[in-house]
Scaffold this motif. Structure first.
Motif, short mmCIF file in Angstrom:
data_model
loop_
_atom_site.label_atom_id
_atom_site.label_comp_id
_atom_site.label_asym_id
_atom_site.label_seq_id
_atom_site.Cartn_x
_atom_site.Cartn_y
_atom_site.Cartn_z
N THR A 154 45.82 55.62 40.49
CA THR A 154 46.78 54.57 40.13
C THR A 154 46.11 53.49 39.29
N TYR A 155 44.91 53.09 39.70
CA TYR A 155 44.20 52.05 38.97
C TYR A 155 43.74 52.54 37.59
N GLY A 158 42.99 42.27 41.87
CA GLY A 158 42.80 43.70 41.67
C GLY A 158 41.86 44.29 42.71
N TYR A 159 40.77 43.60 42.98
CA TYR A 159 39.82 44.04 44.01
C TYR A 159 40.45 44.00 45.41
N GLY A 181 46.76 52.47 35.43
CA GLY A 181 47.04 51.07 35.10
C GLY A 181 46.10 50.55 34.03
N THR A 182 44.82 50.93 34.10
CA THR A 182 43.85 50.54 33.07
C THR A 182 44.25 51.11 31.72
N PHE A 230 43.17 45.98 36.67
CA PHE A 230 43.05 47.41 36.94
C PHE A 230 41.64 47.96 36.69
N THR A 231 40.99 47.51 35.61
CA THR A 231 39.68 48.07 35.27
C THR A 231 38.65 47.76 36.35
N GLY A 259 39.26 46.75 39.44
CA GLY A 259 39.67 47.37 40.70
C GLY A 259 39.24 48.83 40.75
N ALA A 260 39.40 49.54 39.62
CA ALA A 260 38.97 50.94 39.56
C ALA A 260 37.47 51.06 39.76
N ALA A 280 43.01 46.61 46.08
CA ALA A 280 42.34 47.92 46.23
C ALA A 280 41.73 48.05 47.61
#
Length: 390
Positions: A279-280, A260-261, A283-284, A310-311, A313-314, A264
């Protein structure tokens, strides 16, 4: 320059890892102390929330001090504070003392993150800055993985106190940072403004819109992240998995944070950051809905992995997005203030979960609360913020 950049990434990233290790370990300790101290759901909520309360104080205070005294001494101070706090935690006799120590520890934890991000932001610009900030935030995943392994291997045999004692020795890392961390960034400048003038500066017309929108976004992201992830092992236990088995599930979910990271970090150079972050966040939101309503082991594992992907990465993209909204002299306070508001969300989120469970709410209904908050975050992001850096 590339070698110096990699060295700085490793130095700051390792400090980030220790911060994540501490936060993650708390989530694994919670089900253990619930049994040994016979805690109610409300007390469990207080245990999960008090660290975030300390982090709120630390983010605001240390962000200001980083602008006033310089980044390096404040970063070292925060690392020492939460290491000594963990040392004290190993001898806490009851939940009341545990809460007090976690409050103090949280001040160090909360101060470290915005100061560390500010150091990276001071050294780089543009896409390079954004990517470095996402990559340094990826060390958070390694902290969670390490905490999961310690909880899976050490805690069942030696107990939670010995496990926490291991993390207390991380304070020795400050000796390495003192020697190798640059005294000043190439563009660092400190300000002699007092606390209130510095706070007024980030609320001036120049920064007000960014301050409001970033504060809301950090609130939403931390509300969702801490509310869901601090309770993750406990939720799995409530779903019928044994405590140790749930630790194993959490290890696998934590590993999912890394792609995820990295995705991103790659996307940030290809697409507008607002698009990547939106987007992230979406997705979360979808992953939270799936995890909250899952009824089988397979769906719990898959949705939990996507939730981690996703979480976190956001969160990494937000770390990349925030510092550039403020000029250097206001960056520490701006970053610290926005994250301190986020810490209010981090305090409310896990406490709310405990309170809702205590009055009979089911897990699916609780996760829908996080879905609603994430919808608000997407709206604020798309209509309130610009992509460009200062």
């Amino acid at each position: 320059m590339e070698t110096k950049g990699n060295k700085l990434l490793l130095l700051i990233g390792t400090a980030w890892l220790f911060d994540a290790l501490d936060v993650a370990l708390l989530s694994f300790i919670m089900p253990v102390i619930k049994e040994s101290w016979h805690l109610s759901a409300g007390q469990m909520g207080a245990v999960s929330a008090v660290t975030s309360l300390g982090m709120m104080i630390g983010a605001l205070g240390c962000g200001y001090l980083a602008d006033k005294w310089g980044r390096k001494p404040v970063l070292i101070m925060t690392l020492l504070l939460f290491s000594l706090g963990n040392l004290a935690l190993t001898v806490t006799p009851n939940v009341e003392t545990f809460l007090l120590v976690r409050l103090i520890t949280g001040i160090g934890l909360g101060g470290e993150l915005p100061v560390a991000a500010t150091i990276i932001a001071d050294h780089f610009t543009g896409t390079k800055r954004a990517r470095m900030l996402v990559l340094v935030d990826s060390f958070w995943a390694f902290g969670w993985i390490l905490a999961s392994v310690l909880s899976f291997v050490v805690m069942p045999k030696f107990g939670w106190r010995i496990t926490v004692l291991i993390t207390a020795f991380m304070g020795l890392y400050t000796l390495i940072m003192r020697r190798h961390l640059p005294e000043k960034a190439p563009v660092e400048q400190t300000t002699r403004l007092g606390f209130w003038p510095a706070l007024k500066q980030v609320w001036s017309t120049k920064y007000r819109r960014a301050t409001v929108c970033l504060s809301i976004l950090w609130f939403v992201i931390m509300f969702a992240y801490y509310g869901m992830f601090l309770w993750l092992p406990s939720v799995l236990v409530m779903r019928g998995f044994s405590m140790v088995h749930s630790f194993g599930y959490t290890v696998l979910m934590s590993i999912a944070q890394l792609p995820g990271y990295y995705l991103a970090a790659w996307l940030i150079g290809k697409l507008p950051r607002k698009v990547v972050l939106a987007t992230y966040l979406i997705g979360t939101m979808l992953s939270a809905w799936a995890f909250g309503t899952a009824t089988t082991e397979t769906i719990i594992l898959i949705s939990g992995a996507w939730l981690s992907f996703f979480t976190l990465g956001a969160w990494g993209i937000m770390i990349a997005f925030t510092p550039g909204q403020f000029e250097v002299a206001a960056r520490g306070m701006g970053m610290g203030f926005a994250q301190s508001i986020g810490r209010i969300g981090a305090t409310i989120g896990p406490y709310l979960v405990g309170a809702l469970i205590g009055i009979g709410f089911k897990i699916p209904a609780i996760f829908m609360v996080f879905v609603g908050a994430l919808i608000l975050g997407v709206v604020v992001l798309l209509f309130g913020l610009h992509d460009e850096d200062r």
